[in-house]
Design an enzyme around this catalytic site. Structure first.
Site, PDB file in Angstrom:
ATOM      1  N   LYS A   1       0.846  -1.211   0.000  1.00 44.81           N
ATOM      2  CA  LYS A   1       0.000   0.000   0.000  1.00 44.81           C
ATOM      3  C   LYS A   1       0.875   1.252   0.000  1.00 44.81           C
ATOM      4  O   LYS A   1       0.608   2.217  -0.715  1.00 44.81           O
ATOM      5  CB  LYS A   1      -0.939  -0.017   1.219  1.00 44.81           C
ATOM      6  CG  LYS A   1      -2.051  -1.058   1.062  1.00 44.81           C
ATOM      7  CD  LYS A   1      -2.864  -1.280   2.328  1.00 44.81           C
ATOM      8  CE  LYS A   1      -3.836  -2.447   2.097  1.00 44.81           C
ATOM      9  NZ  LYS A   1      -4.696  -2.742   3.256  1.00 44.81           N
TER      10      LYS A   1
ATOM     11  N   GLN B   1      -4.706  -1.497   9.298  1.00 44.99           N
ATOM     12  CA  GLN B   1      -4.632  -2.827   8.688  1.00 44.99           C
ATOM     13  C   GLN B   1      -5.284  -3.853   9.626  1.00 44.99           C
ATOM     14  O   GLN B   1      -4.996  -3.893  10.816  1.00 44.99           O
ATOM     15  CB  GLN B   1      -3.161  -3.197   8.406  1.00 44.99           C
ATOM     16  CG  GLN B   1      -2.977  -4.480   7.636  1.00 44.99           C
ATOM     17  CD  GLN B   1      -3.556  -4.457   6.223  1.00 44.99           C
ATOM     18  OE1 GLN B   1      -3.658  -3.406   5.591  1.00 44.99           O
ATOM     19  NE2 GLN B   1      -3.963  -5.605   5.727  1.00 44.99           N
TER      20      GLN B   1
ATOM     21  N   ASP C   1     -10.920   2.784   3.407  1.00 45.28           N
ATOM     22  CA  ASP C   1     -11.252   1.354   3.282  1.00 45.28           C
ATOM     23  C   ASP C   1     -12.751   1.139   3.036  1.00 45.28           C
ATOM     24  O   ASP C   1     -13.162   0.061   2.618  1.00 45.28           O
ATOM     25  CB  ASP C   1     -10.882   0.611   4.582  1.00 45.28           C
ATOM     26  CG  ASP C   1      -9.542  -0.095   4.503  1.00 45.28           C
ATOM     27  OD1 ASP C   1      -9.188  -0.561   3.401  1.00 45.28           O
ATOM     28  OD2 ASP C   1      -8.858  -0.187   5.540  1.00 45.28           O
TER      29      ASP C   1
HETATM   30  N1  GUN Z   1      -6.968  -6.846   5.887  1.00 43.61           N
HETATM   31  C1  GUN Z   1      -7.296  -7.623   4.823  1.00 43.61           C
HETATM   32  N2  GUN Z   1      -7.824  -6.871   3.842  1.00 43.61           N
HETATM   33  C2  GUN Z   1      -7.841  -5.600   4.293  1.00 43.61           C
HETATM   34  C3  GUN Z   1      -8.263  -4.364   3.718  1.00 43.61           C
HETATM   35  O1  GUN Z   1      -8.763  -4.284   2.594  1.00 43.61           O
HETATM   36  N3  GUN Z   1      -8.094  -3.269   4.510  1.00 43.61           N
HETATM   37  C4  GUN Z   1      -7.580  -3.334   5.758  1.00 43.61           C
HETATM   38  N4  GUN Z   1      -7.494  -2.214   6.446  1.00 43.61           N
HETATM   39  N5  GUN Z   1      -7.187  -4.461   6.309  1.00 43.61           N
HETATM   40  C5  GUN Z   1      -7.310  -5.578   5.578  1.00 43.61           C
END
Ligand code: GUN
Length: 279
Positions: A52, A96, A119
């Site tokens: 990311k 996350q 998100d």
């Molecule tokens: N953990 C697994 N997929 C995601 C996601 O799309 N966003 C976040 N913040 N955590 C995750």
């Protein structure tokens, strides 16, 4: 032979478009940062977080990294989020998941300002999607809509079956397909006659997290199949929720694993960050 829906190519194209947009915004003096928070050092989460931050760098937005120890308390995490909510430079906040067991995930999600919820997990974002109002949309399902549209697959009027009802993929996916005027069925582990229901799908979207669960007997000839699953075997080989070799010959189009849905999630996160900068 089915058409392969190329998520690698489409995600690269979206990131190029966003890079140009960010450069354009910069010229107008509009900038912003994404704050990425990881609690603990789960190796899979570390890989996602690194990717990311790399994507931010690629499209030209700043990322602020918060790598917090596993023993961080919920109060400490909430304090950080409150600080970032107030910080004008920070346009997006991402925690996350999963967070350690002593922290309540829903409390954390609710603490993020809906204006910075890139998100799309905040109840306000989910509510806005449900009633067709503006808000951030969960990245993986938003990416699947882009895969379909950019591959020239018609959605309107089609029978779409979503297998799986998670908050992150299944439910928002169904709502997005409804917004695109598909006729939508959500199925799950308690669905009776799952095979028959799936065989009614013009577009079958599978997000159940069970390796190669969907075989040819679930798929209508000429269907479009989207595989959200990702599983790694002991030899590091990746596979999805769909038995690709068996299903592919039946389909009009199908996503491979890897290189299908996977790369779209980060591209759409970047899209949400750019949306956050311009809202
Ligand atoms: N953990 C697994 N997929 C995601 C996601 O799309 N966003 C976040 N913040 N955590 C995750």
């Amino acid at each position: 032979m089915a058409k392969l829906i190329d998520g690698k190519r489409i995600s690269a194209q979206i990131k190029e478009e966003l890079k140009a947009k960010v450069a354009d915004l910069k010229e107008k003096g509009i900038t912003g940062a994404l704050a990425v928070i990881q609690v603990g050092d789960d190796p899979a989460s570390s890989v996602y977080v690194r990717n990311k931050k790399r994507a931010c760098e690629y499209i030209g937005i700043d990322s602020l990294s918060y790598e917090l120890p596993e023993k961080t308390t919920q109060e400490e995490l909430l304090e950080l989020i409150a600080r970032l909510n107030q910080d004008k430079k920070v346009k997006g906040i991402l925690v996350q998941l999963p967070v350690p067991a002593h922290i309540d995930e829903n409390t954390i999600i609710k603490a993020i300002s809906p204006q910075k919820d890139v998100d799309g997990f905040h109840p306000q974002s989910v509510g806005a999607l449900t009633i067709g109002q503006k808000g951030f949309v969960s990245c993986t399902p938003a990416g699947i809509i882009q895969l379909l549209k950019r591959s020239g697959i018609e959605i309107e009027g089609k029978n779409c079956v979503v297998v799986g009802r998670s908050n992150i993929v299944g439910k928002p996916m169904a709502l997005l397909m409804l917004r695109e005027n598909a006729t939508v069925t959500i199925t799950h582990s308690k669905t009776e006659n799952l095979k028959e229901v799936c065989r009614g799908a013009d577009i079958l979207i599978v997000a159940i997290g069970k390796k190669e669960f969907i075989d040819a007997s679930y798929v209508k000839e000429g269907a479009v199949v989207i595989d959200v699953g990702i599983h790694r075997d002991e030899n590091n080989k990746l596979s999805g929720d769909v038995k690709f070799d068996e299903v592919e010959p039946l389909c009009e189009a199908i996503t491979p694993v890897p290189g299908g849905v996977g790369p779209m999630t980060i591209a759409m996160l970047m899209n949400n960050c750019v949306q956050a900068m311009t809202d």
